[in-house]
Design a protein around this motif. Structure first.
Motif, PDB file in Angstrom:
ATOM      1  N   LEU A 180       0.864  -1.175   0.000  1.00 22.07           N
ATOM      2  CA  LEU A 180       0.000   0.000   0.000  1.00 22.07           C
ATOM      3  C   LEU A 180       0.900   1.225   0.000  1.00 22.07           C
ATOM      4  O   LEU A 180       1.778   1.361   0.863  1.00 22.07           O
ATOM      5  CB  LEU A 180      -0.903   0.009   1.238  1.00 22.07           C
ATOM      6  CG  LEU A 180      -1.723   1.279   1.479  1.00 22.07           C
ATOM      7  CD1 LEU A 180      -2.705   1.535   0.328  1.00 22.07           C
ATOM      8  CD2 LEU A 180      -2.469   1.192   2.813  1.00 22.07           C
ATOM      9  N   ASN A 236       1.393   5.064   0.547  1.00 22.45           N
ATOM     10  CA  ASN A 236       0.812   6.239   1.190  1.00 22.45           C
ATOM     11  C   ASN A 236       1.518   7.487   0.648  1.00 22.45           C
ATOM     12  O   ASN A 236       2.730   7.634   0.821  1.00 22.45           O
ATOM     13  CB  ASN A 236       0.994   6.136   2.709  1.00 22.45           C
ATOM     14  CG  ASN A 236       0.393   7.318   3.444  1.00 22.45           C
ATOM     15  OD1 ASN A 236      -0.817   7.422   3.573  1.00 22.45           O
ATOM     16  ND2 ASN A 236       1.235   8.211   3.932  1.00 22.45           N
ATOM     17  N   GLU A 262      -2.062  -0.422  -4.480  1.00 19.78           N
ATOM     18  CA  GLU A 262      -3.102   0.519  -4.078  1.00 19.78           C
ATOM     19  C   GLU A 262      -2.418   1.763  -3.517  1.00 19.78           C
ATOM     20  O   GLU A 262      -1.354   1.686  -2.897  1.00 19.78           O
ATOM     21  CB  GLU A 262      -4.012  -0.102  -3.023  1.00 19.78           C
ATOM     22  CG  GLU A 262      -4.647  -1.419  -3.415  1.00 19.78           C
ATOM     23  CD  GLU A 262      -5.665  -1.293  -4.542  1.00 19.78           C
ATOM     24  OE1 GLU A 262      -6.212  -0.187  -4.720  1.00 19.78           O
ATOM     25  OE2 GLU A 262      -5.904  -2.295  -5.236  1.00 19.78           O
ATOM     26  N   GLN A 305      -2.968   5.382  -1.198  1.00 21.93           N
ATOM     27  CA  GLN A 305      -3.768   6.171  -0.269  1.00 21.93           C
ATOM     28  C   GLN A 305      -3.280   7.611  -0.326  1.00 21.93           C
ATOM     29  O   GLN A 305      -2.087   7.877  -0.168  1.00 21.93           O
ATOM     30  CB  GLN A 305      -3.637   5.632   1.158  1.00 21.93           C
ATOM     31  CG  GLN A 305      -4.424   6.426   2.176  1.00 21.93           C
ATOM     32  CD  GLN A 305      -4.400   5.782   3.559  1.00 21.93           C
ATOM     33  OE1 GLN A 305      -4.059   4.606   3.698  1.00 21.93           O
ATOM     34  NE2 GLN A 305      -4.779   6.535   4.577  1.00 21.93           N
ATOM     35  N   HIS A 340      -7.131   6.061  -3.666  1.00 23.42           N
ATOM     36  CA  HIS A 340      -8.150   6.103  -2.612  1.00 23.42           C
ATOM     37  C   HIS A 340      -7.911   7.317  -1.715  1.00 23.42           C
ATOM     38  O   HIS A 340      -6.863   7.447  -1.089  1.00 23.42           O
ATOM     39  CB  HIS A 340      -8.101   4.817  -1.785  1.00 23.42           C
ATOM     40  CG  HIS A 340      -8.156   3.571  -2.611  1.00 23.42           C
ATOM     41  ND1 HIS A 340      -9.341   3.034  -3.078  1.00 23.42           N
ATOM     42  CD2 HIS A 340      -7.159   2.776  -3.092  1.00 23.42           C
ATOM     43  CE1 HIS A 340      -9.078   1.950  -3.788  1.00 23.42           C
ATOM     44  NE2 HIS A 340      -7.770   1.781  -3.813  1.00 23.42           N
ATOM     45  N   VAL A 368      -8.405   9.319   1.528  1.00 23.47           N
ATOM     46  CA  VAL A 368      -8.740   9.134   2.940  1.00 23.47           C
ATOM     47  C   VAL A 368      -8.348  10.416   3.669  1.00 23.47           C
ATOM     48  O   VAL A 368      -7.160  10.745   3.763  1.00 23.47           O
ATOM     49  CB  VAL A 368      -8.014   7.922   3.557  1.00 23.47           C
ATOM     50  CG1 VAL A 368      -8.395   7.773   5.033  1.00 23.47           C
ATOM     51  CG2 VAL A 368      -8.329   6.647   2.793  1.00 23.47           C
ATOM     52  N   GLU A 408     -10.970   3.720   7.821  1.00 23.41           N
ATOM     53  CA  GLU A 408     -10.886   3.708   6.362  1.00 23.41           C
ATOM     54  C   GLU A 408      -9.537   3.163   5.889  1.00 23.41           C
ATOM     55  O   GLU A 408      -9.464   2.455   4.877  1.00 23.41           O
ATOM     56  CB  GLU A 408     -11.125   5.120   5.819  1.00 23.41           C
ATOM     57  CG  GLU A 408     -12.544   5.635   6.059  1.00 23.41           C
ATOM     58  CD  GLU A 408     -12.764   7.028   5.504  1.00 23.41           C
ATOM     59  OE1 GLU A 408     -11.929   7.498   4.702  1.00 23.41           O
ATOM     60  OE2 GLU A 408     -13.772   7.651   5.877  1.00 23.41           O
ATOM     61  N   THR A 409      -8.476   3.478   6.626  1.00 20.42           N
ATOM     62  CA  THR A 409      -7.162   2.961   6.268  1.00 20.42           C
ATOM     63  C   THR A 409      -7.097   1.449   6.456  1.00 20.42           C
ATOM     64  O   THR A 409      -6.541   0.728   5.618  1.00 20.42           O
ATOM     65  CB  THR A 409      -6.067   3.646   7.116  1.00 20.42           C
ATOM     66  OG1 THR A 409      -6.102   5.051   6.879  1.00 20.42           O
ATOM     67  CG2 THR A 409      -4.689   3.108   6.763  1.00 20.42           C
ATOM     68  N   LEU A 438      -8.647  -0.287   3.674  1.00 19.89           N
ATOM     69  CA  LEU A 438      -7.771  -0.250   2.506  1.00 19.89           C
ATOM     70  C   LEU A 438      -6.634  -1.271   2.647  1.00 19.89           C
ATOM     71  O   LEU A 438      -6.218  -1.892   1.657  1.00 19.89           O
ATOM     72  CB  LEU A 438      -7.218   1.158   2.324  1.00 19.89           C
ATOM     73  CG  LEU A 438      -6.426   1.470   1.056  1.00 19.89           C
ATOM     74  CD1 LEU A 438      -7.161   1.010  -0.195  1.00 19.89           C
ATOM     75  CD2 LEU A 438      -6.134   2.964   0.976  1.00 19.89           C
TER      76      LEU A 438
END
Length: 378
Positions: free
Chosen positions: A110, A112, A148, A150, A171, A173, A361-362, A365
Motif C-alpha cells: 500500500l 501512502n 493501491e 492512499q 483512494h 482518505v 478507512e485505512t 484499505l
C-alpha cells in the motif's frame, strides 16, 4: 484476522524534524495496532534515537540516516525483514521512492502519498539533486502499477492520475485531528491580538518568507502586528536575514519547535494562520488551527485549496501574489466581525475530521491490499 504490517517511512514521531505527515501516519497506525494488528516501523536514525524502540506498543527499527535512508532501508528489508511474514508493506512515499514492490515480491504494498514534489523540488534542492528526485518520481506509475494508493487530497489524487496511475487504485482518505486537544479557548467577546502564525518545518520551498515581505506594509495599517514562526529547520537563518533586511526583525518572533500545551497556547494567542507553500499534501496544521477557532490565509495551491474553504474558514490567494496576500491579511487582522465569522466556520469545518474514522478507512484499505496483492516488478 490480524494483519502484520510493516511501514517504511523516512521519519517517525520522535524524529526531531518530524512534521504533519509523521503525525498522521502515527495517529492512524497506533489505532490500527491497538485494534490487534501488529505494526512495525522501519525508519531512519537520528542523534539520540535508539536503533530499536517501541512507541505506543509499535516496534520501531531505525537504520541509516535521512540522506541515505532510501538506500539503507531497502537493504535492511531484503536482508533482515523479508522472513518475518508481513501481510502488507505500507510505503510512506514522502520523498524518494523505495521501490518496495521490487524489494518484497509477493507481499502486497500500500503506497501512502502525502504529496509529490514535482517541479517544486527545484525550489528546494540544488539542481542535480532536484533533477534526481524529479526523475525518480517519474518512475512511480511503472514500479507501483499493481499497488493501491492512499492519498490525503484530491490534488494528490489528480497528480498521480495525470502521471498514469490507474484511477481505481487511488483512494482518498481524509486526515483526522484530536478534538479533545484542539479546542477553542474561552475568550468571550474578545479577539486575539494581530498576530500571524506559521507552524511547521522551516524549509525554503514552503515560502515562509512571504509574510515577512509584506510585514512592513501591514504595520502601516496595523501598528501591533507580529509574525510568529513556530518550528525548526534549515531555513531559519535565511528567514532571520530576510527579516533584518526588510527592517521588521522586531516584529518576527522565532518560537522554535512547539508541542503539547505550549503549541495549544500558541494557537490560542495568534489570530491567523498563514500558509504560503506552493504545495501541501493536505494541511493538517490548517485543520488543527481551525479547531481552535483560528482562520487561515493561504496560497491557492494543491492541498491548501482543499483544507482552506475560501471565504468561509479563511482566504486563498494566488501563490506568490504578495499584494493579494497583504490585502487578505489586513482584512483578517483588522476586521473583528469578519474574524468572528471566519472563526466560527473554521470550528465547524474542523469538526468533520476524526482520527478514528481515518484509521477505520485505512484499515479497510489494508484489507483490500492484502486480499489483492501485487505482482513482482521485473
Amino acid at each position: 484476522m490480524p494483519r502484520r504490517i510493516l511501514i517504511l517511512s523516512y521519519r517517525d514521531i520522535r524524529h526531531p524534524e518530524m512534521g504533519g505527515a509523521e503525525i498522521i501516519i502515527h495517529e492512524v497506525y497506533r489505532r490500527i495496532h491497538a485494534a490487534g494488528h501488529p505494526v512495525t516501523f522501519l525508519t531512519c536514525r537520528f542523534p539520540g534515537g535508539a536503533e530499536r524502540d517501541e512507541i505506543d506498543g509499535m516496534e520501531v527499527l531505525r537504520v541509516g540516516r535521512l540522506h541515505d535512508f532510501n538506500l539503507s532501508a531497502p537493504l535492511y528489508l531484503r536482508r533482515r525483514l523479508r522472513s518475518r511474514g508481513f501481510d502488507v508493506v505500507v510505503e510512506d512515499l514522502n520523498k524518494l521512492p523505495f521501490y518496495t514492490p521490487a524489494l518484497a515480491p509477493g507481499i502486497p504494498v500500500l503506497v501512502n502519498v502525502p504529496h509529490l514534489f514535482g517541479a517544486t523540488v527545484f525550489q528546494q534542492a540544488v539542481w542535480p539533486l532536484a533533477l534526481y528526485v524529479y526523475l525518480q518520481e517519474r518512475l512511480i506509475p511503472l514500479v507501483y502499477r499493481e499497488c493501491e494508493f492512499q492519498v490525503l487530497s484530491e490534488s494528490t489524487r489528480d497528480d498521480l492520475a495525470a502521471r498514469g496511475v490507474s484511477a481505481d487504485r487511488l483512494h482518498l482518505v481524509r486526515s483526522g485531528i484530536d478534538h479533545n486537544f484542539y479546542r477553542p479557548p474561552q475568550r468571550g467577546d474578545s479577539v486575539p491580538a494581530p498576530v500571524m502564525l506559521y507552524l511547521g518545518r522551516l524549509k525554503k520551498y514552503k515560502c515562509i518568507d512571504y509574510p515577512i515581505l509584506v510585514l512592513r506594509e501591514l504595520a502601516e495599517r496595523i501598528p501591533g502586528v507580529e509574525y510568529w514562526i513556530a518550528g525548526d529547520g534549515d531555513y531559519r537563518e535565511e528567514l532571520e536575514r530576510i527579516a533584518r533586511e526588510q527592517g521588521v526583525a522586531d516584529r518576527v518572533r522565532f518560537l522554535g519547535f512547539r508541542e503539547g500545551q505550549e503549541k495549544l497556547e500558541t494557537l490560542h494567542a495568534a489570530r491567523v494562520l498563514v500558509y504560503t507553500s506552493p504545495k501541501e499534501g493536505w494541511g493538517l496544521s490548517v485543520i488543527e488551527a481551525n479547531a481552535t477557532g483560528m482562520p487561515c490565509v493561504a496560497s491557492h495551491s494543491p492541498g491548501l485549496r482543499e483544507s482552506v474553504r475560501d471565504g468561509l474558514t479563511g482566504f486563498l490567494t494566488p501563490h506568490g501574489d504578495l499584494p493579494a496576500l497583504r490585502d487578505r491579511l489586513i482584512e483578517v487582522l483588522d476586521d473583528d466581525p469578519l474574524w468572528r465569522r471566519l472563526s466560527a466556520a473554521a470550528i465547524e469545518w474542523a469538526g468533520q475530521f476524526s482520527w478514528d474514522r481515518m484509521a477505520e478507512e485505512t484499515l479497510a484499505l489494508i484489507e483490500r491490499t492484502a486480499r489483492g496483492g501485487n505482482r513482482t516488478v521485473s
